[in-house]
Design an enzyme around this catalytic site. Structure first.
Site, short mmCIF file in Angstrom:
data_model
loop_
_atom_site.label_atom_id
_atom_site.label_comp_id
_atom_site.label_asym_id
_atom_site.label_seq_id
_atom_site.Cartn_x
_atom_site.Cartn_y
_atom_site.Cartn_z
N GLU A 1 39.52 40.80 63.18
CA GLU A 1 39.91 41.76 64.21
C GLU A 1 38.78 42.10 65.18
OE1 GLU A 1 41.40 44.91 61.77
OE2 GLU A 1 43.44 44.11 61.76
N GLU B 1 37.38 32.61 41.64
CA GLU B 1 36.48 33.77 41.63
C GLU B 1 35.46 33.71 40.49
OE1 GLU B 1 38.25 37.47 39.26
OE2 GLU B 1 39.45 36.98 41.04
#
Length: 272
Positions: A81, A112
């Site tokens: 953004e 992960e």
């Protein structure tokens, strides 16, 4: 282990399946109201991080977020953004997730748990000492994130973390630990809820305050936003009308000529 894994402790609410919809929502909302208060407690640490980031950004440094699952997706969201909102190049704020771009939409099994991959991902961006790495992990135990922070620290790169378990392992490999204690989740262990909300708030604070500190905002306006759609062109035009006291048509023409609100205002020697 010298800490309590708060994110895994039992919910304060039981027999959720016996509640009607309104009661579920009321109780969720009661828990959510605790999040902003928890974030308030870590403003000193966020301040320290933003000040350090501002100094490095002025010298061309970058901000990297690393995370897995929900935490990784939130980092990518925040990074994505920044270009449209503040007109910064995509490479200045970068979000990396365990498992790569595929993991943005679908879980990548065991990604992960790889302690080496985060640093390999960071090296692909030619990371150096002018940059900052922020690891995001509600549990504070994610190997991908801890491994990346540890490697970055060994290279003399400033590190920080956002976690919801105070004193968890991730804080031991972070120069600036941001520990947001939101308490147990409404659904036990579901860290996409309060923990994720707190992470989003902290990320908003980090990136927004950084953009303000480095001059990407004037007054309270996003004067460097990309003019990528009609709504943003209209918003920018109205900013110029307000700042220069000219007609909407004149303002729109100037905006299209200069390409940003800031360039129009600078050319006119004006501030909003």
């Amino acid at each position: 282990m010298d800490y309590v894994k708060i994110t895994e402790t039992p919910s304060y609410h039981n027999d959720l399946e016996l509640m009607d919809t309104r009661t579920i929502l009321i109780n969720m909302n009661k828990e959510d109201q605790k999040v902003a208060e928890a974030v308030e407690q870590v403003i000193p640490q966020i301040t320290k991080l933003v000040d350090a980031l501002s100094e490095r950004f002025q010298s061309g440094g970058r901000l990297f977020y690393i995370g897995a699952g929900t935490s990784g997706r939130l980092g990518i969201l925040d990074a994505s953004e920044i270009p449209p909102t503040y007109g910064m190049p995509h490479e200045r704020v970068v979000g990396l997730i365990a498992g790569g771009d595929m993991a943005i939409r679908k879980s990548v099994e065991k990604a992960e748990d790889d302690t080496e991959q985060a640093w390999l991902d960071l090296e692909m961006h030619d990371i150096d000492r002018n940059d900052v790495v922020v690891g995001i992990a509600a549990s504070g135990t994610t190997p991908y994130v801890i491994g990346g922070l540890r490697s970055a620290g060994k290279k003399g790169i400033l590190t920080a973390c956002i976690t919801n378990n105070p004193r968890s392992p991730i804080t031991q490999v972070s120069d600036i630990p941001i520990e947001v204690n939101v308490g147990p989740e409404f659904v036990t262990g579901s860290t996409r809820m309060k923990s994720g909300t707190s992470q989003k708030l902290v990320l908003n604070m980090i990136s927004t305050a950084l953009m303000i500190r480095i001059g990407r905002v004037k007054g309270n306006k996003m004067v460097n936003m990309q003019l990528s759609n009609d709504k943003l062109v209209d918003r920018g035009t109205r900013y110029i009308v307000e700042g220069l006291g000219i007609s909407y048509e004149e303002a729109e023409e100037l905006l299209k000529k200069h390409g940003s609100v800031k360039e129009v205002l600078d050319a006119a020697g004006k501030d909003i």
